[in-house]
Write a protein that holds these residues in place. Structure first.
Motif, mmCIF file in Angstrom:
data_model
loop_
_atom_site.group_PDB
_atom_site.id
_atom_site.type_symbol
_atom_site.label_atom_id
_atom_site.label_comp_id
_atom_site.label_asym_id
_atom_site.label_seq_id
_atom_site.Cartn_x
_atom_site.Cartn_y
_atom_site.Cartn_z
ATOM 1 N N VAL A 110 36.660 -3.794 -10.553
ATOM 2 C CA VAL A 110 37.932 -4.519 -10.592
ATOM 3 C C VAL A 110 38.879 -4.027 -9.509
ATOM 4 O O VAL A 110 39.453 -4.817 -8.747
ATOM 5 C CB VAL A 110 38.576 -4.383 -11.987
ATOM 6 N N VAL A 170 37.591 -11.372 -11.819
ATOM 7 C CA VAL A 170 38.828 -11.080 -11.097
ATOM 8 C C VAL A 170 39.136 -12.170 -10.073
ATOM 9 O O VAL A 170 40.264 -12.667 -9.997
ATOM 10 C CB VAL A 170 38.746 -9.703 -10.406
ATOM 11 N N LEU A 179 45.872 -13.784 -12.619
ATOM 12 C CA LEU A 179 45.608 -12.349 -12.629
ATOM 13 C C LEU A 179 46.841 -11.604 -13.154
ATOM 14 O O LEU A 179 47.893 -11.594 -12.519
ATOM 15 C CB LEU A 179 45.253 -11.856 -11.230
ATOM 16 N N THR A 184 43.148 -8.561 -15.976
ATOM 17 C CA THR A 184 42.495 -7.500 -15.209
ATOM 18 C C THR A 184 41.764 -6.543 -16.143
ATOM 19 O O THR A 184 40.609 -6.163 -15.902
ATOM 20 C CB THR A 184 43.535 -6.719 -14.373
#
Length: 218
Positions: A110, A170, A179, A184
Motif C-alpha cells: 500500500v 489502492v 482513497l 487505505t
C-alpha cells in the motif's frame, strides 16, 4: 497523498515495524545457510530495504529514505543481533514471524503504491511498484542465498498475489477518488488476510495447463 492520509510519525512507525519483521526473515535464512555475522547482517539489510530502495530509485526519490534516516539502517541490525543470539527461540515462534511478515507485506504494498503515485507515476505503474516494494527484498534475499526466489516457486503459498490485490485496491480507490484512511487500511488488511489464508490453506498459483514434463521436480 500518503502524507496527507497519515501523519509522518505514524508512517515512520509502520515502516520500522515492517522493516524489522522483513529483516528477521532475512537473518533467519542466513542462519540456516550457516552465514557468518556479516552475512546475517547483509541478508537482513537487503531483505528489509531492497524493495523500498528499488522503488525510490525508480521514482527518483533520491537519496532513498534508507540513506537519509538512520533508523532504516539500524533496525535491520537490531534484527541481526536478535537472531544472532536468540535464533533458536525465534525459530520456535516462526509462525508468529510469518504473521508479522504478512502484515508487512500488506503495509508495504500500500505505501509503495501511494508513494509511487505521489511521484507522478500512472496507476498501473504505481501498482507495479507497490508490488515491487512488498516483495523485492525477499527476491534479493533468496538470490543472495543461492535459492530460487520463493516468489517464483509453485510449491510455496501465495505471496505476490496478496500484494497485487492490495496494490490494485489502492489504485482503484485513487481512480475513483475514494482513497481515504479507511480504504487505505482496508487495502492493507485485505492483502494481509489473503496472505494468512494462503498460508493456512496452502493456496498456490496454478502451473502450466496440461503440464507434461520429464524434468524431475526440485
Amino acid at each position: 497523498m500518503l502524507q496527507q492520509l497519515f501523519s509522518p510519525s505514524v508512517q515512520h512507525t509502520v515502516d520500522m515495524v515492517g522493516i524489522f519483521v522483513f529483516a528477521i526473515s532475512g537473518a533467519l535464512l542466513a542462519v540456516r545457510k550457516n552465514f557468518d555475522v556479516f552475512g546475517i547482517a547483509v541478508l537482513a539489510e537487503v531483505t528489509a530495504l531492497g524493495g523500498g530502495l528499488f522503488r525510490d530509485i525508480v521514482i527518483g526519490a533520491v537519496p532513498p529514505a534508507a540513506f537519509t534516516d538512520l533508523g532504516y539502517f539500524l533496525t535491520p541490525l537490531l534484527a541481526t543481533v536478535v537472531v544472532f543470539f536468540l535464533h533458536p527461540h525465534v525459530e520456535r515462534i516462526q509462525r508468529a514471524v510469518y504473521v508479522f511478515d504478512a502484515a508487512g507485506l500488506g503495509l508495504f504494498c500500500v505505501s509503495g503504491t501511494t508513494k509511487a503515485y505521489d511521484y507522478g507515476l500512472g496507476l498501473t505503474s504505481s501498482a507495479t511498484l507497490g508490488l515491487a516494494t512488498a516483495v523485492g527484498g525477499g527476491v534479493l534475499r533468496d538470490v543472495l542465498a543461492n535459492e530460487v526466489p520463493s516468489l517464483l516457486r509453485w510449491d510455496r503459498d501465495l505471496y505476490a498475489v496478496p500484494a497485487i490485490v492490495g496494490s490494485t485496491m489502492v489504485v482503484l480507490c485513487i481512480h475513483y477518488d475514494a482513497l481515504t484512511p479507511l480504504t487505505t487500511a482496508l487495502a492493507a488488511v485485505s492483502a494481509f488476510a489473503l496472505r494468512l489464508l494462503a498460508m493456512k490453506y496452502h493456496w498456490r498459483a496454478p502451473r502450466a495447463w496440461n503440464r507434461r514434463s520429464t524434468v524431475r521436480e526440485e
